[in-house]
Design a protein around this motif. Structure first.
Motif, PDB file in Angstrom:
ATOM      1  N   ASP A 182       1.720  -1.557  -4.724  1.00  0.00           N
ATOM      2  CA  ASP A 182       0.481  -0.779  -4.636  1.00  0.00           C
ATOM      3  C   ASP A 182      -0.233  -0.826  -5.975  1.00  0.00           C
ATOM      4  OD1 ASP A 182      -1.041   1.541  -2.986  1.00  0.00           O
ATOM      5  OD2 ASP A 182      -1.021   2.020  -5.124  1.00  0.00           O
ATOM      6  N   GLU A 183      -1.496  -1.187  -5.896  1.00  0.00           N
ATOM      7  CA  GLU A 183      -2.303  -1.232  -7.108  1.00  0.00           C
ATOM      8  C   GLU A 183      -2.892   0.155  -7.334  1.00  0.00           C
ATOM      9  OE1 GLU A 183      -5.777  -4.296  -8.400  1.00  0.00           O
ATOM     10  OE2 GLU A 183      -6.058  -3.299  -6.493  1.00  0.00           O
ATOM     11  N   GLY A 195      -7.183  16.513   3.687  1.00  0.00           N
ATOM     12  CA  GLY A 195      -5.812  16.779   4.129  1.00  0.00           C
ATOM     13  C   GLY A 195      -5.730  17.712   5.326  1.00  0.00           C
ATOM     14  N   LEU A 196      -6.833  17.851   6.024  1.00  0.00           N
ATOM     15  CA  LEU A 196      -6.854  18.810   7.132  1.00  0.00           C
ATOM     16  C   LEU A 196      -6.355  18.189   8.438  1.00  0.00           C
ATOM     17  CD1 LEU A 196      -7.767  21.691   7.986  1.00  0.00           C
ATOM     18  CD2 LEU A 196      -9.950  20.658   8.661  1.00  0.00           C
ATOM     19  N   CYS A 235       0.059   6.067   4.849  1.00  0.00           N
ATOM     20  CA  CYS A 235       0.807   5.191   5.764  1.00  0.00           C
ATOM     21  C   CYS A 235       2.018   4.565   5.074  1.00  0.00           C
ATOM     22  CB  CYS A 235      -0.099   4.088   6.311  1.00  0.00           C
ATOM     23  SG  CYS A 235      -1.209   4.690   7.580  1.00  0.00           S
ATOM     24  N   PHE A 260      -1.504  -7.009  -4.720  1.00  0.00           N
ATOM     25  CA  PHE A 260      -0.867  -8.001  -3.868  1.00  0.00           C
ATOM     26  C   PHE A 260      -1.866  -9.114  -3.610  1.00  0.00           C
ATOM     27  CE2 PHE A 260      -0.541  -9.635   0.480  1.00  0.00           C
ATOM     28  CZ  PHE A 260       0.722 -10.199   0.439  1.00  0.00           C
ATOM     29  N   ALA A 320      -8.540   6.029   0.521  1.00  0.00           N
ATOM     30  CA  ALA A 320      -8.823   6.994   1.587  1.00  0.00           C
ATOM     31  C   ALA A 320      -7.908   8.215   1.431  1.00  0.00           C
ATOM     32  CB  ALA A 320      -8.641   6.340   2.945  1.00  0.00           C
ATOM     33  N   SER A 321      -6.627   7.967   1.165  1.00  0.00           N
ATOM     34  CA  SER A 321      -5.695   9.097   1.083  1.00  0.00           C
ATOM     35  C   SER A 321      -5.995  10.000  -0.112  1.00  0.00           C
ATOM     36  CB  SER A 321      -4.251   8.584   1.004  1.00  0.00           C
ATOM     37  OG  SER A 321      -3.954   7.798   2.139  1.00  0.00           O
ATOM     38  N   GLY A 350       0.814  -1.224   0.000  1.00  0.00           N
ATOM     39  CA  GLY A 350       0.000   0.000   0.000  1.00  0.00           C
ATOM     40  C   GLY A 350       0.842   1.265   0.000  1.00  0.00           C
ATOM     41  N   GLY A 368      -8.229   6.056  10.760  1.00  0.00           N
ATOM     42  CA  GLY A 368      -9.561   6.666  10.873  1.00  0.00           C
ATOM     43  C   GLY A 368      -9.676   7.985  10.143  1.00  0.00           C
ATOM     44  N   THR A 369     -10.163   9.010  10.851  1.00  0.00           N
ATOM     45  CA  THR A 369     -10.382  10.317  10.226  1.00  0.00           C
ATOM     46  C   THR A 369      -9.132  11.200  10.318  1.00  0.00           C
ATOM     47  OG1 THR A 369     -11.179  11.189  12.318  1.00  0.00           O
ATOM     48  CG2 THR A 369     -12.840  10.329  10.831  1.00  0.00           C
ATOM     49  N   CYS A 396      -3.653  12.208   8.399  1.00  0.00           N
ATOM     50  CA  CYS A 396      -2.623  13.221   8.113  1.00  0.00           C
ATOM     51  C   CYS A 396      -1.773  13.548   9.336  1.00  0.00           C
ATOM     52  CB  CYS A 396      -3.272  14.493   7.587  1.00  0.00           C
ATOM     53  SG  CYS A 396      -3.973  14.255   5.969  1.00  0.00           S
TER      54      CYS A 396
HETATM   55  C1  LIG Z   1     -13.759  11.580   2.435  1.00  0.00           C
HETATM   56  C2  LIG Z   1     -12.593  11.481   3.374  1.00  0.00           C
HETATM   57  C3  LIG Z   1     -12.053  12.641   3.923  1.00  0.00           C
HETATM   58  C4  LIG Z   1     -10.964  12.557   4.788  1.00  0.00           C
HETATM   59  N1  LIG Z   1     -10.412  13.714   5.248  1.00  0.00           N
HETATM   60  C5  LIG Z   1      -9.327  13.649   6.051  1.00  0.00           C
HETATM   61  C6  LIG Z   1      -8.689  14.850   6.483  1.00  0.00           C
HETATM   62  O1  LIG Z   1      -9.072  15.952   6.120  1.00  0.00           O
HETATM   63  N2  LIG Z   1      -7.638  14.734   7.338  1.00  0.00           N
HETATM   64  C7  LIG Z   1      -7.157  13.528   7.748  1.00  0.00           C
HETATM   65  O2  LIG Z   1      -6.193  13.498   8.523  1.00  0.00           O
HETATM   66  N3  LIG Z   1      -7.717  12.380   7.316  1.00  0.00           N
HETATM   67  C8  LIG Z   1      -8.794  12.411   6.486  1.00  0.00           C
HETATM   68  N4  LIG Z   1      -9.369  11.266   6.057  1.00  0.00           N
HETATM   69  C9  LIG Z   1      -8.846   9.987   6.572  1.00  0.00           C
HETATM   70  C10 LIG Z   1      -7.574   9.587   5.831  1.00  0.00           C
HETATM   71  O3  LIG Z   1      -7.860   9.637   4.481  1.00  0.00           O
HETATM   72  C11 LIG Z   1      -7.140   8.170   6.237  1.00  0.00           C
HETATM   73  O4  LIG Z   1      -6.926   8.115   7.622  1.00  0.00           O
HETATM   74  C12 LIG Z   1      -5.834   7.798   5.539  1.00  0.00           C
HETATM   75  O5  LIG Z   1      -5.828   8.207   4.207  1.00  0.00           O
HETATM   76  C13 LIG Z   1      -5.586   6.306   5.583  1.00  0.00           C
HETATM   77  O6  LIG Z   1      -4.412   6.062   4.857  1.00  0.00           O
HETATM   78  P1  LIG Z   1      -3.885   4.601   4.579  1.00  0.00           P
HETATM   79  O7  LIG Z   1      -2.551   4.735   3.965  1.00  0.00           O
HETATM   80  O8  LIG Z   1      -4.000   3.783   5.824  1.00  0.00           O
HETATM   81  O9  LIG Z   1      -4.948   3.948   3.567  1.00  0.00           O
HETATM   82  P2  LIG Z   1      -5.231   4.254   2.014  1.00  0.00           P
HETATM   83  O10 LIG Z   1      -5.072   5.650   1.692  1.00  0.00           O
HETATM   84  O11 LIG Z   1      -6.543   3.602   1.703  1.00  0.00           O
HETATM   85  O12 LIG Z   1      -4.083   3.477   1.267  1.00  0.00           O
HETATM   86  C14 LIG Z   1      -4.080   2.084   1.084  1.00  0.00           C
HETATM   87  C15 LIG Z   1      -3.323   1.763  -0.184  1.00  0.00           C
HETATM   88  O13 LIG Z   1      -3.167   0.338  -0.274  1.00  0.00           O
HETATM   89  C16 LIG Z   1      -3.430  -0.070  -1.606  1.00  0.00           C
HETATM   90  N5  LIG Z   1      -3.882  -1.453  -1.542  1.00  0.00           N
HETATM   91  C17 LIG Z   1      -4.832  -1.972  -0.738  1.00  0.00           C
HETATM   92  N6  LIG Z   1      -4.927  -3.295  -0.950  1.00  0.00           N
HETATM   93  C18 LIG Z   1      -4.001  -3.623  -1.897  1.00  0.00           C
HETATM   94  C19 LIG Z   1      -3.628  -4.839  -2.541  1.00  0.00           C
HETATM   95  N7  LIG Z   1      -4.201  -6.019  -2.259  1.00  0.00           N
HETATM   96  N8  LIG Z   1      -2.648  -4.806  -3.476  1.00  0.00           N
HETATM   97  C20 LIG Z   1      -2.042  -3.619  -3.783  1.00  0.00           C
HETATM   98  N9  LIG Z   1      -2.363  -2.438  -3.215  1.00  0.00           N
HETATM   99  C21 LIG Z   1      -3.336  -2.444  -2.275  1.00  0.00           C
HETATM  100  C22 LIG Z   1      -4.511   0.906  -2.091  1.00  0.00           C
HETATM  101  O14 LIG Z   1      -4.522   0.984  -3.505  1.00  0.00           O
HETATM  102  C23 LIG Z   1      -4.042   2.215  -1.447  1.00  0.00           C
HETATM  103  O15 LIG Z   1      -3.158   2.920  -2.278  1.00  0.00           O
HETATM  104  C24 LIG Z   1     -10.427  11.299   5.153  1.00  0.00           C
HETATM  105  C25 LIG Z   1     -10.964  10.139   4.585  1.00  0.00           C
HETATM  106  C26 LIG Z   1     -12.045  10.225   3.693  1.00  0.00           C
HETATM  107  C27 LIG Z   1     -12.573   8.949   3.075  1.00  0.00           C
END
Ligand SMILES: Cc1cc2nc3c(=O)[nH]c(=O)nc-3n(C[C@H](O)[C@H](O)[C@H](O)COP(=O)(O)OP(=O)(O)OC[C@H]3O[C@@H](n4cnc5c(N)ncnc54)[C@H](O)[C@@H]3O)c2cc1C
Length: 372
Positions: free
Chosen positions: A32-33, A45-46, A13, A165, A39-40, A9, A333-334, A337
């Motif tokens: 990463d696909e 991005g706040l 994160c 993956f 979510a990101s 991913g 979660g929310t 960032c």
């Molecule tokens: C509408 C919305 C608004 C938000 N606003 C905010 C904000 O303003 N401020 C804030 O701090 N947070 C905000 N968030 C929360 C924030 O987006 C998440 O907490 C954060 O992005 C999570 O990041 P992550 O890296 O864990 O997951 P993700 O961003 O979901 O990344 C996971 C990655 O793994 C990849 N992946 C998953 N499974 C596979 C697989 N089997 N093979 C290959 N690749 C895979 C996906 O393609 C993706 O790129 C918001 C979320 C949403 C939905």
């Protein structure tokens, strides 16, 4: 191919984990696909220092904020871009009760709150009947740019495989390390967002996936609206420099996005049929905007994704009690960032130097559950 850490991913994160692992002297490879919505990619991005209807201080914010600010600044310097900007949040009170709640909170602890000098300062742009307060400093992360530039660099270094993956192809040895196709890795760390909630390794963790949608809108009349009424929240120079305005809120939030556009959102749904954009959200949000804005707007994009939220609203970082080669950085979660830079650093240092992970975030707290 050999690597110290295989990361699944490249959301916020996985991106920060790879960055800190490198600083700690460990090699890594990301799988990463490419997906339209993650979510990101959907996030505004706040980073706000206060949260919820009661406007309480965000968990650990006094530590997380300076840490995140520095990490974004340093990553930006390396990739030749500005990833974070200080903003003020103009919080229009939707009801008289919300106004009272703000004033009560201000009387208790004004650290991140301000009362405006001129309550009618935004009249030209917005309709609001109950005044507003100002929350600041907040930070706005340019996630689209950060993810894209990091990805580009990973590809240039041949450190990213753009493919799905497949968990069933992972071989976890009795001894150390894991094998995936032709990759031998000392550890594999799942940064795959909401997918971990249904993975064979991590599905027993108390995830509570939460869907959110947002619109990207063009509001030409609001661009450069400046800092009217923000008072003395000390961000003026930087905001003027970057031409940005404040972030606005009245039930929903309105935040500057790339290309002079605005992000408007979002929904918080615990129960949903599918993860994509819905007509219901678009219509409802456009109606709210119509009511709120005095200047015209046009919807240009619609985003949706699922937040990897957790029941106890704390992240998941660390290694599986029964499979120490398998790790996780998730559950943001929310607040991805502010949480991701900090806990990615803890996890990288834990791996490189054995330093502890904060107990509230360490998945060790679920050892019994995960050992079933
Ligand atoms: C509408 C919305 C608004 C938000 N606003 C905010 C904000 O303003 N401020 C804030 O701090 N947070 C905000 N968030 C929360 C924030 O987006 C998440 O907490 C954060 O992005 C999570 O990041 P992550 O890296 O864990 O997951 P993700 O961003 O979901 O990344 C996971 C990655 O793994 C990849 N992946 C998953 N499974 C596979 C697989 N089997 N093979 C290959 N690749 C895979 C996906 O393609 C993706 O790129 C918001 C979320 C949403 C939905």
């Amino acid at each position: 191919m050999k690597t110290d850490v295989l990361i699944i991913g490249q959301g916020i994160c996985g991106t920060f984990l790879s960055w800190w692992l490198e600083k700690a002297g460990l090699s890594w490879l990301v799988i990463d696909e490419q997906r339209l919505f993650t979510a990101s990619k959907a996030a505004a991005g706040l980073i706000s220092p206060v949260t919820g209807r009661r406007i309480v201080k965000t968990w650990m914010i006094d530590e997380l904020l300076p840490f995140a600010q520095d990490a974004y600044r340093r990553m930006g310097e390396e990739l030749g871009a500005t990833f974070v900007e200080q903003k003020s949040l103009v919080d229009f009170f939707p009801t008289p009760q919300m106004r009272l709640a703000f004033l009560d909170r201000y009387a208790e602890d004004p650290q991140y709150l301000q009362l405006p000098e001129n309550e009618r300062a935004w009249d030209e742009y917005f309709r609001y009947d109950f005044g507003y307060g100002v929350i600041g400093p907040c930070w706005l992360v340019d996630l689209p740019r950060l993810l894209a530039l990091s990805r580009k660099r990973m590809l240039e270094r041949q450190a990213l495989l753009e493919e799905r993956f497949e968990a069933e192809l992972l071989i976890v040895g009795e001894q150390e390390g894991v094998r995936y196709k032709d990759i031998n890795a000392g550890h594999i760390i799942f940064c795959d967002g909401v997918e971990s909630a249904v993975s064979r390794w991590w599905n027993l963790l108390p995830f509570a996936p939460n869907k959110g949608e947002a619109l990207i809108v063009d509001i030409p009349g609001l661009a450069g609206a400046g800092l009217a009424g923000i008072g003395s929240v000390g961000t003026d120079d930087m905001e003027r420099q970057h031409g940005g305005t404040a972030v606005f809120k009245k039930g929903i939030s309105l935040a500057p996005w790339k290309d002079g556009l605005y992000w408007v959102g979002s929904s918080y749904e615990w129960s949903f049929q599918d993860t994509g954009p819905t007509e219901v959200f678009r219509k409802r949000t456009e109606a709210v905007l119509q009511d709120w804005l005095r200047v015209p707007f046009k919807t240009v994009e619609h985003l949706a994704s699922v937040r990897p939220a957790t029941l106890e609203r704390r992240p998941f970082a660390g290694f599986h009690p029964r499979h120490p080669a398998i790790g996780i950085l998730n559950g943001m979660g929310t607040k991805g960032c502010s949480l991701a830079p900090y806990f990615a650093s803890q996890l990288a240092n834990h791996l490189a130097k054995g330093s502890p992970i904060l107990p509230e975030a360490d998945v060790k707290r679920f050892s019994r559950v995960l050992s079933h």
